[in-house]
Every structure is written in C-alpha cells, then in structure tokens.
Motif scaffolding. Structure first.
Motif, PDB file in Angstrom:
ATOM      1  N   THR A   1       0.857  -1.180   0.000  1.00  7.13           N
ATOM      2  CA  THR A   1       0.000   0.000   0.000  1.00  7.13           C
ATOM      3  C   THR A   1       0.896   1.234   0.000  1.00  7.13           C
ATOM      4  O   THR A   1       1.865   1.298   0.765  1.00  7.13           O
ATOM      5  N   GLU A   2       0.569   2.203  -0.856  1.00  2.00           N
ATOM      6  CA  GLU A   2       1.349   3.432  -0.944  1.00  2.00           C
ATOM      7  C   GLU A   2       0.539   4.590  -0.392  1.00  2.00           C
ATOM      8  O   GLU A   2      -0.691   4.649  -0.563  1.00  2.00           O
ATOM      9  N   TYR A   3       1.237   5.508   0.266  1.00  2.50           N
ATOM     10  CA  TYR A   3       0.604   6.657   0.912  1.00  2.50           C
ATOM     11  C   TYR A   3       1.312   7.935   0.488  1.00  2.50           C
ATOM     12  O   TYR A   3       2.540   7.981   0.441  1.00  2.50           O
ATOM     13  N   ALA A   4       0.525   8.963   0.207  1.00  3.45           N
ATOM     14  CA  ALA A   4       1.067  10.277  -0.152  1.00  3.45           C
ATOM     15  C   ALA A   4       0.605  11.276   0.897  1.00  3.45           C
ATOM     16  O   ALA A   4      -0.251  12.126   0.635  1.00  3.45           O
ATOM     17  N   GLN A   5       1.151  11.138   2.092  1.00  2.66           N
ATOM     18  CA  GLN A   5       0.842  12.049   3.193  1.00  2.66           C
ATOM     19  C   GLN A   5       1.958  11.959   4.215  1.00  2.66           C
ATOM     20  O   GLN A   5       2.717  10.991   4.225  1.00  2.66           O
ATOM     21  N   PRO A   6       2.083  12.959   5.082  1.00  2.00           N
ATOM     22  CA  PRO A   6       3.162  12.917   6.072  1.00  2.00           C
ATOM     23  C   PRO A   6       2.883  11.920   7.202  1.00  2.00           C
ATOM     24  O   PRO A   6       1.733  11.725   7.599  1.00  2.00           O
ATOM     25  N   PHE A   7       3.965  11.281   7.658  1.00  2.00           N
ATOM     26  CA  PHE A   7       3.923  10.325   8.762  1.00  2.00           C
ATOM     27  C   PHE A   7       5.101  10.552   9.702  1.00  2.00           C
ATOM     28  O   PHE A   7       6.218  10.788   9.232  1.00  2.00           O
ATOM     29  N   GLU A   8       4.873  10.410  10.993  1.00  2.00           N
ATOM     30  CA  GLU A   8       5.962  10.196  11.947  1.00  2.00           C
ATOM     31  C   GLU A   8       6.403   8.759  11.738  1.00  2.00           C
ATOM     32  O   GLU A   8       5.582   7.895  11.446  1.00  2.00           O
ATOM     33  N   LEU A   9       7.702   8.478  11.891  1.00  2.00           N
ATOM     34  CA  LEU A   9       8.217   7.144  11.600  1.00  2.00           C
ATOM     35  C   LEU A   9       9.147   6.674  12.704  1.00  2.00           C
ATOM     36  O   LEU A   9       9.979   7.436  13.190  1.00  2.00           O
ATOM     37  N   SER A  10       8.976   5.429  13.112  1.00  2.87           N
ATOM     38  CA  SER A  10       9.965   4.755  13.954  1.00  2.87           C
ATOM     39  C   SER A  10      10.082   3.330  13.446  1.00  2.87           C
ATOM     40  O   SER A  10       9.187   2.825  12.769  1.00  2.87           O
ATOM     41  N   GLY A  11      11.203   2.677  13.748  1.00  4.08           N
ATOM     42  CA  GLY A  11      11.360   1.317  13.263  1.00  4.08           C
ATOM     43  C   GLY A  11      12.678   0.688  13.644  1.00  4.08           C
ATOM     44  O   GLY A  11      13.506   1.299  14.317  1.00  4.08           O
ATOM     45  N   THR A  12      12.844  -0.543  13.168  1.00  6.12           N
ATOM     46  CA  THR A  12      14.069  -1.317  13.360  1.00  6.12           C
ATOM     47  C   THR A  12      14.284  -2.165  12.115  1.00  6.12           C
ATOM     48  O   THR A  12      13.416  -2.224  11.243  1.00  6.12           O
ATOM     49  N   GLY A  13      15.416  -2.842  12.073  1.00  5.17           N
ATOM     50  CA  GLY A  13      15.650  -3.694  10.925  1.00  5.17           C
ATOM     51  C   GLY A  13      16.949  -4.443  10.998  1.00  5.17           C
ATOM     52  O   GLY A  13      17.610  -4.489  12.040  1.00  5.17           O
ATOM     53  N   GLU A  14      17.306  -5.031   9.862  1.00  4.63           N
ATOM     54  CA  GLU A  14      18.543  -5.792   9.766  1.00  4.63           C
ATOM     55  C   GLU A  14      19.207  -5.503   8.436  1.00  4.63           C
ATOM     56  O   GLU A  14      18.573  -5.013   7.499  1.00  4.63           O
TER      57      GLU A  14
ATOM     58  N   LYS B   1      21.444  -7.579   5.665  1.00  2.64           N
ATOM     59  CA  LYS B   1      21.924  -8.882   5.202  1.00  2.64           C
ATOM     60  C   LYS B   1      22.449  -8.708   3.785  1.00  2.64           C
ATOM     61  O   LYS B   1      21.770  -8.094   2.952  1.00  2.64           O
ATOM     62  N   ASP B   2      23.630  -9.223   3.548  1.00  3.62           N
ATOM     63  CA  ASP B   2      24.252  -9.134   2.219  1.00  3.62           C
ATOM     64  C   ASP B   2      24.301  -7.694   1.709  1.00  3.62           C
ATOM     65  O   ASP B   2      24.098  -7.427   0.524  1.00  3.62           O
ATOM     66  N   GLY B   3      24.524  -6.750   2.630  1.00  2.00           N
ATOM     67  CA  GLY B   3      24.676  -5.349   2.264  1.00  2.00           C
ATOM     68  C   GLY B   3      23.390  -4.591   2.010  1.00  2.00           C
ATOM     69  O   GLY B   3      23.425  -3.419   1.645  1.00  2.00           O
ATOM     70  N   LYS B   4      22.241  -5.227   2.195  1.00  2.00           N
ATOM     71  CA  LYS B   4      20.945  -4.581   1.945  1.00  2.00           C
ATOM     72  C   LYS B   4      20.152  -4.466   3.238  1.00  2.00           C
ATOM     73  O   LYS B   4      20.074  -5.411   4.024  1.00  2.00           O
ATOM     74  N   VAL B   5      19.518  -3.332   3.404  1.00  2.00           N
ATOM     75  CA  VAL B   5      18.739  -3.082   4.611  1.00  2.00           C
ATOM     76  C   VAL B   5      17.307  -3.596   4.439  1.00  2.00           C
ATOM     77  O   VAL B   5      16.735  -3.516   3.350  1.00  2.00           O
ATOM     78  N   HIS B   6      16.770  -4.156   5.506  1.00  2.00           N
ATOM     79  CA  HIS B   6      15.391  -4.651   5.574  1.00  2.00           C
ATOM     80  C   HIS B   6      14.780  -3.984   6.803  1.00  2.00           C
ATOM     81  O   HIS B   6      15.261  -4.181   7.915  1.00  2.00           O
ATOM     82  N   LEU B   7      13.735  -3.173   6.593  1.00  2.00           N
ATOM     83  CA  LEU B   7      13.171  -2.367   7.678  1.00  2.00           C
ATOM     84  C   LEU B   7      11.700  -2.672   7.919  1.00  2.00           C
ATOM     85  O   LEU B   7      10.934  -2.843   6.970  1.00  2.00           O
ATOM     86  N   HIS B   8      11.333  -2.690   9.191  1.00  2.00           N
ATOM     87  CA  HIS B   8       9.935  -2.720   9.603  1.00  2.00           C
ATOM     88  C   HIS B   8       9.676  -1.434  10.366  1.00  2.00           C
ATOM     89  O   HIS B   8      10.502  -1.018  11.186  1.00  2.00           O
ATOM     90  N   VAL B   9       8.538  -0.791  10.083  1.00  2.00           N
ATOM     91  CA  VAL B   9       8.279   0.532  10.640  1.00  2.00           C
ATOM     92  C   VAL B   9       6.887   0.629  11.253  1.00  2.00           C
ATOM     93  O   VAL B   9       5.985  -0.142  10.923  1.00  2.00           O
ATOM     94  N   VAL B  10       6.756   1.610  12.117  1.00  2.00           N
ATOM     95  CA  VAL B  10       5.465   2.064  12.613  1.00  2.00           C
ATOM     96  C   VAL B  10       5.340   3.511  12.166  1.00  2.00           C
ATOM     97  O   VAL B  10       6.264   4.311  12.362  1.00  2.00           O
ATOM     98  N   LEU B  11       4.212   3.832  11.543  1.00  2.00           N
ATOM     99  CA  LEU B  11       3.970   5.158  10.984  1.00  2.00           C
ATOM    100  C   LEU B  11       2.745   5.768  11.653  1.00  2.00           C
ATOM    101  O   LEU B  11       1.691   5.140  11.711  1.00  2.00           O
ATOM    102  N   GLY B  12       2.890   6.983  12.151  1.00  2.00           N
ATOM    103  CA  GLY B  12       1.764   7.687  12.755  1.00  2.00           C
ATOM    104  C   GLY B  12       1.316   8.817  11.851  1.00  2.00           C
ATOM    105  O   GLY B  12       2.132   9.589  11.356  1.00  2.00           O
ATOM    106  N   ARG B  13      -0.010   8.897  11.642  1.00  2.00           N
ATOM    107  CA  ARG B  13      -0.538   9.936  10.762  1.00  2.00           C
ATOM    108  C   ARG B  13      -1.615  10.740  11.469  1.00  2.00           C
ATOM    109  O   ARG B  13      -2.013  10.423  12.593  1.00  2.00           O
TER     110      ARG B  13
END
Length: 110
Positions: free
Chosen positions: A56-69, A71-83
């Motif tokens: 799902t794509e969103y075109a509006q501002p969000f506060e963002l927090s998250g974590t990730g890993e 692997k093989d030089g690429k970032v994988h992120l999971h986030v929480v977005l507040g609108r």
C-alpha cells in the motif's frame, strides 16, 4: 554505532543502502529509526496467504519509527507510521521519501 541521516529530497532505503555500501557494511542491525516521511510504501501479509505481500502506498506525512537488519549489504526495515488523527500503521518498508524533516538510522555493524 553508525548514524545515517536521510535528509529532505532523499529516499530512505536508497540513502541507507548507499551509506552502508560506502562503509563496507554487509551485515548488522538497525537498532532504531526515527523521523518523519512525506510519502511511503509499506506491505503486510495477506490474511489467507502469509507468502503474499500486499503493498500500500501513501502520499501524506507520517511520523516514523522502526528497526531492521542488514543482510548481504541490503537493509530490511519494519516501521510504525503515525498519521493525522492519531492513527498508526505498520509493516515492511518498501520505500519512503523525506521532503520536510529527516530520518535518522542508528546502525550496529556486525
């Protein structure tokens, strides 16, 4: 710990991945993400098929927090977005664009 800062006019994943490549980081943890984005795409698993991602794509501002890993030089992120309206969304981050504020990623290379 590394601080990677995403500034207005930059895309979050591309900026973090480029900074990791410059530093030669192939694996690690994104201990914390904090900031705000102006648009983004996140996905979650379908209720009837955990192997299927629903983007799902969103075109509006969000506060963002998250974590990730990393692997093989690429970032994988999971986030929480507040609108607006005190609504929170969460999921796997596919892309996010910073136009107004910033996103800081605190990375622990392994």
């Amino acid at each position: 710990m590394l601080l990677i800062s995403v500034q207005p006019g930059q895309e979050v994943l591309a900026t973090i991945n480029a900074a990791l490549a410059e530093r030669g980081v192939q694996s690690g943890a994104v201990a914390s993400l904090i900031g705000a984005v102006d648009s983004c795409g996140i996905s979650n698993m379908a209720a009837d098929d955990a192997a299927k991602d629903i983007l799902t794509e969103y075109a509006q501002p969000f506060e963002l927090s998250g974590t990730g890993e990393i692997k093989d030089g690429k970032v994988h992120l999971h986030v929480v977005l507040g609108r607006e309206g005190d609504v929170a969304l969460s999921g796997h981050l596919h892309w996010a664009r910073v136009e107004t504020f910033f996103v800081n990623a605190y990375v622990i290379p392994l």
